[in-house]
Design an enzyme around this catalytic site. Sequence first.
Site, PDB file in Angstrom:
ATOM      1  CG  HIS A 109      46.870  38.749  36.526  1.00  0.00           C
ATOM      2  ND1 HIS A 109      47.260  39.475  35.431  1.00  0.00           N
ATOM      3  CD2 HIS A 109      45.511  38.766  36.514  1.00  0.00           C
ATOM      4  CE1 HIS A 109      46.182  39.927  34.791  1.00  0.00           C
ATOM      5  NE2 HIS A 109      45.124  39.505  35.417  1.00  0.00           N
ATOM      6  CG  HIS A 183      43.217  43.494  37.414  1.00  0.00           C
ATOM      7  ND1 HIS A 183      41.850  43.454  37.309  1.00  0.00           N
ATOM      8  CD2 HIS A 183      43.696  42.494  36.625  1.00  0.00           C
ATOM      9  CE1 HIS A 183      41.503  42.462  36.507  1.00  0.00           C
ATOM     10  NE2 HIS A 183      42.617  41.870  36.066  1.00  0.00           N
ATOM     11  CB  SER A 184      40.706  49.644  39.176  1.00  0.00           C
ATOM     12  OG  SER A 184      41.535  50.018  40.251  1.00  0.00           O
ATOM     13  CD  GLN A 293      43.904  41.633  28.264  1.00  0.00           C
ATOM     14  OE1 GLN A 293      44.894  41.847  27.557  1.00  0.00           O
ATOM     15  NE2 GLN A 293      43.171  40.541  28.142  1.00  0.00           N
ATOM     16  CD  GLU A 320      43.479  44.022  33.314  1.00  0.00           C
ATOM     17  OE1 GLU A 320      44.456  43.283  33.545  1.00  0.00           O
ATOM     18  OE2 GLU A 320      42.370  43.589  32.940  1.00  0.00           O
TER      19      GLU A 320
END
Length: 365
Positions: A109, A183-184, A293, A320
């Site tokens: 990330h 990225h929630s 993802q 994601e």
Amino acid sequence: MANAHITRDVFGTLPDGRAVERIALHGAGGFEARIITFGAALQALIAPDRGGVCDDVVLGHDNLDGYVDKRQFFGASVGRYANRIAHGRFVLDGETVQLNTNDGPHALHGGPDGFDRKLWQILDIDEGGQPAVTLRYVSPTGEENYPGRLDVRLTYRLTGPTELSISFDARTDRPTIVNLTNHSFFNLEGLSAMTDILGHELTIDADAFLAIDDTAIPLPEPPRAVDGTPFDFRSATAIGARIRADERQLRGSLGYDHNYCLRGGQGVRLAARVVAPRSGRVLELSTDQPGLQFYSGNYLNGSSSGKGRLYRQSDAFCLEPQVWPDTPNRPDFPSARLAPEEVYRHHSVYRFSTSGAAATQGAAA
């Protein structure tokens, strides 16, 4: 869009004295997306259930300290490269690049100080019928050892009464790699109920996924077919239905944390659909990215809290949209290379609705 509007306030102050702002995009029936400039994060997402009762459906914090003190990617904008790069190393145009690593031997990330740790600039606020905020972050050459200066614009926009669109674009002054995502962490039952997400019914439009090694790097093999495996979500299936199957890929990551190879090629198309059986909330995610993802909240272990509660395993899931992990080392994967004459683009749409009658019980295994 009737009653659409924007509100703006100060969310907090960083240790160096810089103010972090929050912009709230208001839609219909109480639908609302709140964005903070630290990490360009989606701090809250308020959506109605089948009875019209609104609740927050994303994990996060009510104050800035929660985001600054512990890095957990709640709602964050992730870059310069979402997901993992093996050993933080790749070759670009004949030159070996060694990134800073932060996930064992790998870069994850964006490295130790990725875009989720940066204060983004508010570039524009659109208070028209589709309220929006555009944020900017300029990553200098050599940040986390990535080549090239990268100028990133990100727009959050309400493109429907209960629809949030997230669009990235980026430009560079020399060849580099780019892979950006949101990225929630979602729980469609709402944070007030805070049941686990194992009963959420998930559909992913993918025939294959990337099997991974014990350090979450894709194995040196082609994408693996989902058919006949616990990874088959081509039809609606409870997240928890097969999560405890005796399958090496599930054991290694304590559940799902895998890239799905989406069907459909180019253009925005439906990637996933999730239904919460009790609240009736439905999320349909469309994207123009080649991968998705799916993470089932395996490492939420009660060591962190936010919005008045502890976060535990399977309290949320992540979807994601992105380029596949470790793509710079895999010429057989979709490319993440960006040249100066090109523009990186990523467009994803999160559409909320509700399903019919309430379920009598969850579908979790």
